[in-house]
Scaffold this motif. Structure first.
Motif, PDB file in Angstrom:
ATOM      1  N   THR A 245      -6.805  16.931 -23.212  1.00 17.70           N
ATOM      2  CA  THR A 245      -6.675  15.647 -23.913  1.00 17.70           C
ATOM      3  C   THR A 245      -5.801  14.634 -23.186  1.00 17.70           C
ATOM      4  O   THR A 245      -5.652  13.513 -23.662  1.00 17.70           O
ATOM      5  N   SER A 246      -5.244  15.009 -22.052  1.00 15.88           N
ATOM      6  CA  SER A 246      -4.345  14.084 -21.366  1.00 15.88           C
ATOM      7  C   SER A 246      -4.446  14.281 -19.858  1.00 15.88           C
ATOM      8  O   SER A 246      -4.580  15.414 -19.383  1.00 15.88           O
ATOM      9  N   GLN A 247      -4.387  13.163 -19.131  1.00 14.59           N
ATOM     10  CA  GLN A 247      -4.383  13.222 -17.667  1.00 14.59           C
ATOM     11  C   GLN A 247      -3.398  12.195 -17.120  1.00 14.59           C
ATOM     12  O   GLN A 247      -3.260  11.096 -17.665  1.00 14.59           O
ATOM     13  N   ILE A 248      -2.726  12.595 -16.051  1.00 14.97           N
ATOM     14  CA  ILE A 248      -1.800  11.696 -15.350  1.00 14.97           C
ATOM     15  C   ILE A 248      -2.413  11.328 -14.011  1.00 14.97           C
ATOM     16  O   ILE A 248      -2.757  12.204 -13.215  1.00 14.97           O
ATOM     17  N   VAL A 249      -2.556  10.038 -13.767  1.00 11.32           N
ATOM     18  CA  VAL A 249      -3.174   9.542 -12.532  1.00 11.32           C
ATOM     19  C   VAL A 249      -2.117   8.786 -11.742  1.00 11.32           C
ATOM     20  O   VAL A 249      -1.510   7.827 -12.248  1.00 11.32           O
ATOM     21  N   ASN A 250      -1.877   9.216 -10.513  1.00 10.33           N
ATOM     22  CA  ASN A 250      -0.927   8.544  -9.621  1.00 10.33           C
ATOM     23  C   ASN A 250      -1.668   7.984  -8.418  1.00 10.33           C
ATOM     24  O   ASN A 250      -2.519   8.667  -7.830  1.00 10.33           O
ATOM     25  N   PHE A 251      -1.354   6.765  -8.044  1.00 10.81           N
ATOM     26  CA  PHE A 251      -1.979   6.146  -6.877  1.00 10.81           C
ATOM     27  C   PHE A 251      -1.069   5.033  -6.364  1.00 10.81           C
ATOM     28  O   PHE A 251      -0.102   4.641  -7.034  1.00 10.81           O
ATOM     29  N   ASN A 252      -1.362   4.525  -5.179  1.00  9.95           N
ATOM     30  CA  ASN A 252      -0.584   3.459  -4.551  1.00  9.95           C
ATOM     31  C   ASN A 252      -1.475   2.243  -4.316  1.00  9.95           C
ATOM     32  O   ASN A 252      -2.653   2.387  -3.955  1.00  9.95           O
ATOM     33  N   LEU A 253      -0.891   1.069  -4.524  1.00 12.99           N
ATOM     34  CA  LEU A 253      -1.599  -0.185  -4.271  1.00 12.99           C
ATOM     35  C   LEU A 253      -0.851  -0.973  -3.209  1.00 12.99           C
ATOM     36  O   LEU A 253       0.382  -0.924  -3.133  1.00 12.99           O
ATOM     37  N   PRO A 254      -1.578  -1.709  -2.364  1.00 12.27           N
ATOM     38  CA  PRO A 254      -0.917  -2.464  -1.283  1.00 12.27           C
ATOM     39  C   PRO A 254      -0.285  -3.755  -1.793  1.00 12.27           C
ATOM     40  O   PRO A 254      -0.788  -4.388  -2.725  1.00 12.27           O
ATOM     41  N   ALA A 255       0.848  -4.132  -1.192  1.00  8.75           N
ATOM     42  CA  ALA A 255       1.513  -5.404  -1.487  1.00  8.75           C
ATOM     43  C   ALA A 255       1.304  -6.311  -0.279  1.00  8.75           C
ATOM     44  O   ALA A 255       2.100  -6.296   0.662  1.00  8.75           O
ATOM     45  N   ASN A 256       0.225  -7.100  -0.317  1.00 14.25           N
ATOM     46  CA  ASN A 256      -0.169  -7.879   0.863  1.00 14.25           C
ATOM     47  C   ASN A 256       0.191  -9.350   0.778  1.00 14.25           C
ATOM     48  O   ASN A 256       0.040 -10.068   1.758  1.00 14.25           O
ATOM     49  N   ARG A 257       0.655  -9.808  -0.387  1.00 19.38           N
ATOM     50  CA  ARG A 257       0.904 -11.234  -0.536  1.00 19.38           C
ATOM     51  C   ARG A 257       2.158 -11.463  -1.366  1.00 19.38           C
ATOM     52  O   ARG A 257       2.353 -10.830  -2.413  1.00 19.38           O
TER      53      ARG A 257
END
Length: 677
Positions: A245-257
């Motif tokens: 019933t639960s999921q943890i999603v980790n990811f990275n996003l770029p800081a380009n501006r």
């Protein structure tokens, strides 16, 4: 009544009787009923006078009925209306108000709550937050010693404050929750929590953590999408089931501006899903292209060092390192600000390096400071050396003008310890905090700032500032206000911009559930705080081109304007000072998020738990008749007859004075009428 007083009363009776008989019976040449009546009147008069002189005291007992309180707290948050329970809540409230049996049995007290608990006026169900814990905190303070069963009319969904189930366990009165909702459970997808840093640095990546929950029994598939504008920047398929019933999603996003980047995280909804609002969360990150590195340099170990580090690093744009002098000299080019903590003989090289790099600095002096050396290696101030220490308490300078300083109740903070003796400044300074000894403010700074040759410096005269941070937490349950105070000092010293007569303090973006409060300070030409200025803000919604003009309100040491409740969107603003050609402009963003619309059901389990923990009973909104009947038949809430015992002196009994006057008048009238005068 004391024995001595009783003897006096007996003597008074004998004296009054003897005097009356002597005057009207023994001395009188005539006998008759009228003389015996006059003797009786004289006896009452003399006895009254003597009793008033003795002034005996009597016990007066009065009886009264004390009804128990019935505390009724109604949830005034938006979630009640969103769950379509607002009409039923108003109807229940009106029923309770007009129930004669309840009003005869209880003293009814009505309150409403959102983020705060207030006496009930009207119900609009428009509060952005619901803090059920505040109900039990406030009622415990006011009604702790009186019989006060508590009716909590709510959906049980809390968005702010401590866990109310935990506080209810300590609550001394039975709680009777009336649940606005039912036990029906719908399958639902929800982004339970989204964690992301407020700031990121250009050309780096910033982490995002999303916790997705599912309530239902069948297996489903969905997709998590994160978008910025029309572009999808992250996507991942997710599967849920009754057991998963639960999921943890980790990811990275770029800081380009550089600037504020806004994003939308979304779980694609299921077919016929009842609430899709909680599938979406918006978030923002401000990308900056530089970070302030602060060196905290010390040759001793002291808890103040960790306090400065924690306070500075609360702002993610700043980083603090605790070093000794030699470690700093090896990497001095990496720092934009230096905190020299209690300089000793080894600090001569550090001051020379700071001057060479033209860095701003904070000097903290305390009991371990070598003032003989410090007086030699800098020329901005000189300390009188007495080899004695003194404890000084702080007092805020209301006219400090370099940046906005909020009053943290500095007068109640623990004292700082430093060298006893006068500090003589050789350059113009501005004082943030004055020293106070034994409650008397002296004209010497505890914390002061100054500018010399386009460089800024602060001097803190006292060690033990870690106690201030602890005191802030003790008073407010948070370190934030103290950390903000240190952060503003660091921000001011990290910049060499020319100071302005108008300072505006605000965030670049606010979450939709936050209070949006802007503060400002305006100073006259002598840089003294002007408490008579008229400030206003022109707020322009970039999406609708709607302009709003709102005045600032004076709040002791600054001006404030509350913009809470604004629609989500991008805004530009301009703060103007009336009669002065001075203004400040800026931009801010309000993210779209309504925490009260994240709930699909009432939190039945929590409401039932607090009822069970306090020997109460929970009811659903449609069980009003059973609810009132149980309250009326509960023997714990019977009306109690109480007595009040008061000691009343005889002189307070006005009837005795009236009797004495009547006797005197009657005696005079009878004597006059019968020609005895």
């Amino acid at each position: 009544m004391q024995t001595q007083t009783l003897i006096y009363i007996i003597l008074a009776i004998l004296v009054a009787l003897a005097l009356a008989l002597f005057q009207y019976i023994y001395k009188s040449k005539k006998q008759g009923k009228i003389y015996w009546f006059l003797a009786a009147l004289r006896f009452m008069t003399v006895l009254s006078i003597l009793l008033l002189l003795i002034n005996p005291k009597f016990d007066s007992v009065t009886y009264y009925n004390e009804k128990p309180n019935l505390l009724i707290a109604v949830d005034n948050s938006e979630s009640v209306a969103y769950l379509k329970q607002d009409t039923k809540a108003k109807a229940l409230l009106e029923t309770l108000r007009q129930d004669e049996a309840l009003n005869e049995r209880f003293d009814l007290e009505f309150y409403s709550f959102g983020k705060e608990l207030i006496p009930l006026d009207t119900l609009a169900f428009n509060e952005k937050q619901s803090n059920l814990a505040k109900v039990f905190e406030r009622f415990s303070e006011v009604f702790n010693n009186a019989v006060s069963p508590t009716v909590l009319i709510s959906d049980g969904n809390q968005t702010y404050g401590s866990d109310y189930v935990y506080l209810a366990k300590k609550y001394k009165h039975p709680i009777f929750p009336v649940i606005l909702g039912d036990t029906t459970r719908f399958a639902d997808l929800k982004i339970e929590q989204l964690n992301v840093n407020r700031y990121a640095f250009l050309k780096n990546k910033f982490p995002v953590e999303i916790i997705a929950n599912y309530s239902g029994t069948s297996a489903i598939n969905t997709q998590l999408k994160v978008s910025s504008g029309t572009a999808t920047v992250f996507s991942k398929p997710l599967s849920f089931s009754k057991d998963n019933t639960s999921q943890i999603v980790n990811f990275n996003l770029p800081a380009n501006r550089v600037g504020i980047g806004t994003y939308k995280a979304e779980l694609l909804p299921m077919d016929n899903e009842q609430n899709t609002i909680n599938n979406v969360k918006n978030f923002a990150v401000e990308v900056i292209d530089q970070k302030t590195n602060v060196a905290i340099v010390s040759e001793i170990i002291h808890p103040d060092l960790g306090t400065f580090k924690k306070a500075i690093e609360r702002n993610e744009q700043r980083q603090a390192s605790i070093l000794n002098v030699q470690e700093f000299l090896k990497q001095s080019n990496d720092f934009q600000l230096v905190i020299a903590y209690q300089p000793t003989n080894d600090f001569k090289l550090l001051f020379e390096e700071v001057d060479r790099l033209k860095l701003n600095k904070i000097v903290v002096a305390g009991t371990n400071t070598n003032w003989s050396q410090l007086n030699k290696i800098q020329t901005n101030y000189k300390q009188q050396i007495t080899n004695q220490t003194e404890e000084f308490q702080p007092t805020l300078n209301q006219n400090y003008g370099a940046f906005i300083v909020d009053d943290l109740n500095f007068e109640d903070f623990p004292p700082l310890k430093s060298e006893f003796g006068e500090t003589n400044f050789l350059v113009p300074t501005e004082t943030i905090l004055y020293k106070t000894i034994n409650g008397i403010q002296i004209d010497e700074p505890m914390i002061a700032t100054f500018e010399v040759n386009e460089r800024r410096e602060a001097l803190i005269l006292g060690e033990g500032i870690w106690r201030w941070r602890a005191q802030t937490y003790f008073d407010e349950g948070s370190f934030n206000n103290f950390d903000d105070f240190v952060g503003k000092l660091v921000q001011y010293l990290s910049s060499n911009k020319r100071r302005s007569r108008l300072n505006v303090n605000y965030e670049s973006f606010y979450n939709g559930n936050e209070n949006v409060i802007l503060s400002a300070q305006f100073f006259n030409k002598n840089y003294e705080f002007d408490a008579n200025a008229n400030l206003e803000i022109l707020l322009d919604n970039k999406d609708t081109d709607k302009t709003t003009r709102i005045p600032f309100v004076l709040n002791t040491t600054n001006y404030q304007v509350d913009l809470s409740g604004l629609e989500a969107g991008d805004y530009s603003f301009k703060v103007n000072v009336a009669s002065e050609n001075i203004s400040k402009a800026g931009d801010l963003k309000i993210l779209d998020y309504n925490v009260e619309q994240q709930f699909l059901n009432a939190n039945v389990s929590k409401m039932e738990t607090i009822a069970m923990d306090t020997d109460g009973r929970s009811y659903f909104i449609d069980q009003t008749n059973a609810f009132t009947s149980d309250l009326l038949n509960d023997s714990r809430f019977a009306i109690v007859q109480k007595s009040s015992k008061n000691v009343v002196p005889l002189i307070d009994i006005k009837y005795l004075l009236a009797l004495m006057m009547f006797c005197l008048f009657a005696e005079w009238f009878i004597r006059k009428y019968n020609g005895l005068i």
